[in-house]
Write a protein that holds these residues in place. Structure first.
Motif, PDB file in Angstrom:
ATOM      1  N   ARG A 116      64.007  36.096  61.563  1.00  0.00           N
ATOM      2  CA  ARG A 116      64.136  34.679  61.249  1.00  0.00           C
ATOM      3  C   ARG A 116      63.842  34.419  59.773  1.00  0.00           C
ATOM      4  O   ARG A 116      63.122  35.165  59.119  1.00  0.00           O
ATOM      5  CB  ARG A 116      63.203  33.837  62.127  1.00  0.00           C
ATOM      6  N   LEU A 159      71.987  30.708  64.692  1.00  0.00           N
ATOM      7  CA  LEU A 159      70.961  29.797  65.204  1.00  0.00           C
ATOM      8  C   LEU A 159      69.641  30.492  65.526  1.00  0.00           C
ATOM      9  O   LEU A 159      68.579  29.989  65.126  1.00  0.00           O
ATOM     10  CB  LEU A 159      71.489  29.048  66.427  1.00  0.00           C
ATOM     11  N   PRO A 160      69.629  31.641  66.219  1.00  0.00           N
ATOM     12  CA  PRO A 160      68.332  32.290  66.462  1.00  0.00           C
ATOM     13  C   PRO A 160      67.622  32.734  65.186  1.00  0.00           C
ATOM     14  O   PRO A 160      66.397  32.849  65.163  1.00  0.00           O
ATOM     15  CB  PRO A 160      68.711  33.518  67.315  1.00  0.00           C
ATOM     16  N   SER A 181      65.922  29.361  63.600  1.00  0.00           N
ATOM     17  CA  SER A 181      65.114  28.495  64.456  1.00  0.00           C
ATOM     18  C   SER A 181      64.108  29.317  65.240  1.00  0.00           C
ATOM     19  O   SER A 181      64.120  30.546  65.223  1.00  0.00           O
ATOM     20  CB  SER A 181      66.023  27.714  65.418  1.00  0.00           C
ATOM     21  N   THR A 182      63.235  28.622  65.950  1.00  0.00           N
ATOM     22  CA  THR A 182      62.276  29.238  66.865  1.00  0.00           C
ATOM     23  C   THR A 182      62.498  28.630  68.245  1.00  0.00           C
ATOM     24  O   THR A 182      63.166  27.592  68.368  1.00  0.00           O
ATOM     25  CB  THR A 182      60.828  28.963  66.422  1.00  0.00           C
ATOM     26  N   SER A 187      64.513  25.093  68.547  1.00  0.00           N
ATOM     27  CA  SER A 187      65.931  25.451  68.589  1.00  0.00           C
ATOM     28  C   SER A 187      66.806  24.300  69.073  1.00  0.00           C
ATOM     29  O   SER A 187      67.907  24.081  68.545  1.00  0.00           O
ATOM     30  CB  SER A 187      66.146  26.682  69.473  1.00  0.00           C
ATOM     31  N   SER A 207      69.645  22.703  66.718  1.00  0.00           N
ATOM     32  CA  SER A 207      71.007  22.714  67.243  1.00  0.00           C
ATOM     33  C   SER A 207      71.556  21.298  67.347  1.00  0.00           C
ATOM     34  O   SER A 207      72.717  21.041  66.997  1.00  0.00           O
ATOM     35  CB  SER A 207      71.024  23.394  68.615  1.00  0.00           C
ATOM     36  N   ASP A 251      63.493  19.618  73.091  1.00  0.00           N
ATOM     37  CA  ASP A 251      62.266  20.254  72.587  1.00  0.00           C
ATOM     38  C   ASP A 251      61.014  19.531  73.058  1.00  0.00           C
ATOM     39  O   ASP A 251      59.990  20.156  73.343  1.00  0.00           O
ATOM     40  CB  ASP A 251      62.288  20.290  71.047  1.00  0.00           C
ATOM     41  N   SER A 259      71.607  26.003  72.362  1.00  0.00           N
ATOM     42  CA  SER A 259      70.190  26.222  72.103  1.00  0.00           C
ATOM     43  C   SER A 259      69.539  27.046  73.209  1.00  0.00           C
ATOM     44  O   SER A 259      68.748  27.963  72.935  1.00  0.00           O
ATOM     45  CB  SER A 259      69.485  24.867  71.981  1.00  0.00           C
ATOM     46  N   SER A 316      70.499  30.667  72.803  1.00  0.00           N
ATOM     47  CA  SER A 316      69.900  31.310  71.627  1.00  0.00           C
ATOM     48  C   SER A 316      68.481  31.783  71.910  1.00  0.00           C
ATOM     49  O   SER A 316      67.994  32.725  71.271  1.00  0.00           O
ATOM     50  CB  SER A 316      69.907  30.347  70.431  1.00  0.00           C
ATOM     51  N   ARG A 317      67.801  31.145  72.856  1.00  0.00           N
ATOM     52  CA  ARG A 317      66.429  31.530  73.197  1.00  0.00           C
ATOM     53  C   ARG A 317      66.385  32.765  74.098  1.00  0.00           C
ATOM     54  O   ARG A 317      65.334  33.405  74.219  1.00  0.00           O
ATOM     55  CB  ARG A 317      65.729  30.372  73.898  1.00  0.00           C
ATOM     56  N   THR A 366      67.235  39.004  69.144  1.00  0.00           N
ATOM     57  CA  THR A 366      67.481  38.451  67.809  1.00  0.00           C
ATOM     58  C   THR A 366      68.215  39.421  66.891  1.00  0.00           C
ATOM     59  O   THR A 366      68.761  38.991  65.871  1.00  0.00           O
ATOM     60  CB  THR A 366      66.148  38.054  67.142  1.00  0.00           C
TER      61      THR A 366
END
Length: 413
Positions: free
Chosen positions: A2, A133-134, A137-138, A142, A146, A293, A344, A347-348, A352
């Protein structure tokens, strides 16, 4: 890996959002409204199956992008050069878009071919873009990042629309078609200038150690698929997204034609409603990102799916002077919001260090599968003689996708 450092992170996020602004200008003026209406109302106007031909034009690049994206993602993850591939795809999209200005009435094959090239390049660029995106962001932010990217991207649609307004104001009427087509050249320039400027600010890839990373993309893809026996949530998510995106993409590609045919709106009215949609979607998409979030990404997604049921009901049965405006308002609340939340959430869940490959599979689910929606729309419209029933038929995808998505267990990487 990241991005670290607040100043660097803000600059990278800003560039990432700016590229989405450029891409959304293209998305509005070519597949969503401008070229969609131009193709069915002018290029293929004399053909009795104009809607079916547009369905074919939409489906071809979706299928191709879905098949190519996992391979391209594996290549990028193994070899690097993601920025280079993203720039190349953007340039290809811009050039094909610019050539649309040369099309005349009856140039159906050329019209489909140019759109297919532009849209394929746009879809491949979108998969590469999403894979950042990953990195920027965290898991904690995220959904918000996004949502900001997707929400502010609608500014690109507004800006591109205003730049094209001098050319599209007169509509698609005899004698004005070539003047209207100049908007495609403006769109191409907007995409290339803004998009390439944004890419120049994207982070450089870390050098890949080829001794520790496979450089055979097909073998890497097969290994990833085989590993899904131990990561069942990934294919489950992709299948759910497959179904949801079938409905969403079809609405994107056929909304303008639907408004023109069902409600008898002029091209100018359709474009003005599109502008209203952008204005509503900006705060709505950012709000649902914040909600994801702050509360729950799954919960926020479920809310959007409930609103989608209202959208399809209005498209199926709403009538009267204010029906188009009601549809636009409700659609603006959820179209970008649903897609942003799905992006989003995915991406989580992914490694990564292999984001491009996994977002390639995301594109496979979201693009190749979504060819089914436009084909279903075209078939129902042709058989039932009603675009309203064709829109309502998309509800089967939303119900099935929503049920399956509720069973996906989200695991942060």
């Amino acid at each position: 890996m990241r991005i670290s450092g607040s100043h660097t992170a803000r600059g990278t996020i800003g560039a990432w959002v700016l590229y989405d602004v450029a891409a959304h200008g293209y998305g509005l003026m070519i597949p969503a409204v401008g070229y969609a209406i131009y193709f069915t109302s002018f290029i293929a106007a004399a053909h009795p199956l104009a809607d079916g031909l547009w369905s074919l034009a939409v489906a071809l690049p979706l299928i191709a992008a879905g098949l190519i994206s996992p391979w391209l993602g594996a290549v990028v993850d193994s070899h690097g050069h993601r920025r280079t591939w993203l720039a190349a795809a953007t340039i290809a999209c811009g050039l094909a878009t610019a050539l649309m200005v040369t099309l005349e009435q009856g140039d159906i094959a050329s019209g489909i071919a140019l759109f297919a090239v532009a849209q394929l390049a746009s879809l491949l660029a979108g998969a590469l873009y999403n894979a950042y995106l990953p990195q920027i962001s965290t898991p904690e932010n995220s959904a918000r990042i996004s949502g900001i990217g997707w929400g502010l991207s609608y500014l690109g649609g507004i800006a591109c629309f205003l730049l094209c307004l001098p050319f599209i104001r007169g509509g698609i009427v005899p004698g004005n078609e070539s003047h209207f087509a100049q908007a495609f050249l403006v769109t191409a320039v907007f995409l290339l200038v803004v998009g390439l400027a944004a890419i120049s600010r994207f982070p450089r890839e870390i050098r890949v150690d080829r001794n520790t990373r496979s450089i055979r993309p097909y073998r890497q893809i097969w290994a990833t698929i085989c590993n899904w026996r131990n990561e069942r949530e990934i294919p489950k998510f992709l299948l759910a997204y497959y179904l949801l995106n079938d409905a969403m993409v079809t609405v994107i590609f056929f909304a303008a034609i639907f408004f023109k045919t069902t409600f008898g709106l002029s091209v100018q009215q359709v474009l003005m409603y599109s502008l209203a949609f952008q204005l509503i979607a900006i705060p709505a998409t950012m709000f649902f990102g914040w909600l994801g979030d702050r509360w729950s990404q799954r919960g926020a997604l479920n809310v959007t799916l409930l609103i989608w049921a209202v959208v399809l009901a209005l498209m199926g049965w709403a009538d009267g002077e204010y029906a188009p405006l009601a549809i636009v308002i409700v659609l603006g609340l959820v179209l970008g919001s649903t897609q942003s939340l799905c992006r989003s959430m995915f991406s989580r869940m992914i490694p990564t260090d292999r984001t491009a490959e996994y977002f390639g599979f995301h594109a496979l689910a979201g693009r190749a599968s979504s060819a089914l929606g436009p084909l279903l729309f075209g078939a129902v419209s042709a058989v039932a003689g009603s675009q309203r029933m064709a829109m309502v038929s998309l509800g089967v995808f939303l119900v099935a996708g929503g049920i399956l998505m509720s069973r996906v267990r989200l695991i942060d990487r």
